[in-house]
Design an enzyme around this catalytic site. Sequence first.
Site, PDB file in Angstrom:
ATOM      1  N   HIS A 146      15.736 -22.789  34.309  1.00  0.00           N
ATOM      2  CA  HIS A 146      14.756 -21.540  34.163  1.00  0.00           C
ATOM      3  C   HIS A 146      15.062 -20.675  32.914  1.00  0.00           C
ATOM      4  O   HIS A 146      16.106 -20.947  32.192  1.00  0.00           O
ATOM      5  CB  HIS A 146      14.759 -20.703  35.409  1.00  0.00           C
ATOM      6  CG  HIS A 146      16.003 -19.944  35.299  1.00  0.00           C
ATOM      7  ND1 HIS A 146      16.764 -20.416  36.155  1.00  0.00           N
ATOM      8  CD2 HIS A 146      16.714 -18.901  34.869  1.00  0.00           C
ATOM      9  CE1 HIS A 146      17.798 -19.744  36.371  1.00  0.00           C
ATOM     10  NE2 HIS A 146      17.962 -18.793  35.397  1.00  0.00           N
ATOM     11  N   HIS A 234      16.932 -18.561  26.768  1.00  0.00           N
ATOM     12  CA  HIS A 234      17.687 -19.821  26.904  1.00  0.00           C
ATOM     13  C   HIS A 234      17.197 -20.497  28.399  1.00  0.00           C
ATOM     14  O   HIS A 234      17.142 -19.780  29.187  1.00  0.00           O
ATOM     15  CB  HIS A 234      19.200 -19.745  26.527  1.00  0.00           C
ATOM     16  CG  HIS A 234      19.707 -19.097  27.729  1.00  0.00           C
ATOM     17  ND1 HIS A 234      20.014 -17.551  27.587  1.00  0.00           N
ATOM     18  CD2 HIS A 234      20.431 -19.383  28.589  1.00  0.00           C
ATOM     19  CE1 HIS A 234      20.613 -17.350  28.703  1.00  0.00           C
ATOM     20  NE2 HIS A 234      20.931 -18.310  29.264  1.00  0.00           N
TER      21      HIS A 234
HETATM   22  P1  AMP Z   1      20.899 -17.517  32.694  1.00  0.00           P
HETATM   23  O1  AMP Z   1      20.920 -18.897  33.021  1.00  0.00           O
HETATM   24  O2  AMP Z   1      19.554 -16.968  32.427  1.00  0.00           O
HETATM   25  O3  AMP Z   1      21.332 -16.753  34.179  1.00  0.00           O
HETATM   26  O4  AMP Z   1      21.875 -16.990  31.869  1.00  0.00           O
HETATM   27  C1  AMP Z   1      23.259 -17.126  31.722  1.00  0.00           C
HETATM   28  C2  AMP Z   1      24.020 -16.065  31.439  1.00  0.00           C
HETATM   29  O5  AMP Z   1      23.803 -15.817  30.012  1.00  0.00           O
HETATM   30  C3  AMP Z   1      23.799 -14.861  32.323  1.00  0.00           C
HETATM   31  O6  AMP Z   1      24.971 -14.360  33.142  1.00  0.00           O
HETATM   32  C4  AMP Z   1      23.514 -13.721  31.188  1.00  0.00           C
HETATM   33  O7  AMP Z   1      24.099 -12.641  31.651  1.00  0.00           O
HETATM   34  C5  AMP Z   1      24.331 -14.549  30.256  1.00  0.00           C
HETATM   35  N1  AMP Z   1      23.827 -14.126  28.575  1.00  0.00           N
HETATM   36  C6  AMP Z   1      24.566 -13.602  27.690  1.00  0.00           C
HETATM   37  N2  AMP Z   1      24.261 -12.857  26.887  1.00  0.00           N
HETATM   38  C7  AMP Z   1      23.047 -13.007  26.889  1.00  0.00           C
HETATM   39  C8  AMP Z   1      21.661 -12.759  26.111  1.00  0.00           C
HETATM   40  N3  AMP Z   1      21.750 -11.992  24.675  1.00  0.00           N
HETATM   41  N4  AMP Z   1      20.269 -12.960  26.571  1.00  0.00           N
HETATM   42  C9  AMP Z   1      20.286 -13.412  27.909  1.00  0.00           C
HETATM   43  N5  AMP Z   1      21.282 -13.745  28.609  1.00  0.00           N
HETATM   44  C10 AMP Z   1      22.573 -13.703  28.354  1.00  0.00           C
END
Ligand code: AMP
Length: 290
Positions: A146, A234
């Site tokens: 996601h 991402h």
């Molecule tokens: P997610 O797969 O969306 O949970 O993202 C993985 C990790 O990326 C999460 O723990 C977020 O806190 C981290 N993260 C670190 N920097 C960023 C950023 N600039 N934008 C979005 N997510 C981030």
Amino acid sequence: MLVNYSSSEDEESDGGRKRRRSGDEAEEAACSKRGKPGTRNDQTGDLKKQPSRTNESGTTCQGSPHILPVPTSILEMFQEDSVEQAYSHSSRHGGRIRSFRHERGNWATYVYLPYLAESDFEELADRLISAAGAHGISLTRMADFHISLSQTVVLRHHWIEPFVLSLKEALAPFSRFLCVADRLNVYANQEKTRTFLGLEVTLGQDELVHLVGAVDKTLEAFRLATFYQDPSFHVSLAWCVGDYKERLEGLCAQLQGIVHDSEDGGELTRLWAEDIRCKSGNKVFSFQLH
Ligand code: AMP
């Protein structure tokens, strides 16, 4: 608005933050409803044993005889099943370290754009995982894919419905759009206890920023933490416990070659943003973009 998953692990996550508003009133009502043995001492917050009595709904309840029973209409206002349950969802928590206190009635909540992966996307993730493994970094594939549109925040149970209604209203004006996530990047959670290998969005960021703006308005209205000021949208592919950011970043150029070789005319890394979801505890709500 519509679907809910049930999950065995429903109230924990990384990156979660405590909700800043108190939910004590509802907890008190729930206490009355469950006939919890005790009433709160105003000075100390302690629960003290009191003589039992029967309230108007017939539940035996212990507490001061001077406290009026909470009306049934209020007690039934926020029943769990007022938000329907539909299908189950695998947990996305494996091995994570919880960063907020696990309390009854606290629901880890986040908003995201699902990426419903075909098997070749999973194969791409597996190829990247083996390449990282060859360099001594042991990654685990994400249970689901996601693009996050919020951090994980904590909602009291009785705020789920108003929160979801507010999100529904905020997201109503948005149309579907195309995203491409094809640039490898490495992320760490705020506590630096987990590292993620992800595909960063290279097309669709502006639309995602607008969506996050709408989601943030709802979060602000509920006094919850908003998303990153400088978001890097991402799709996380795999993760590991610990801080491997630098080491994985050192491998990115090589791993990007694997992404490039796996690309099937760009199909693999393209997704239509048309269904925004909000997961709160074991419930998932979907908001269709038009
Ligand atoms: P997610 O797969 O969306 O949970 O993202 C993985 C990790 O990326 C999460 O723990 C977020 O806190 C981290 N993260 C670190 N920097 C960023 C950023 N600039 N934008 C979005 N997510 C981030």
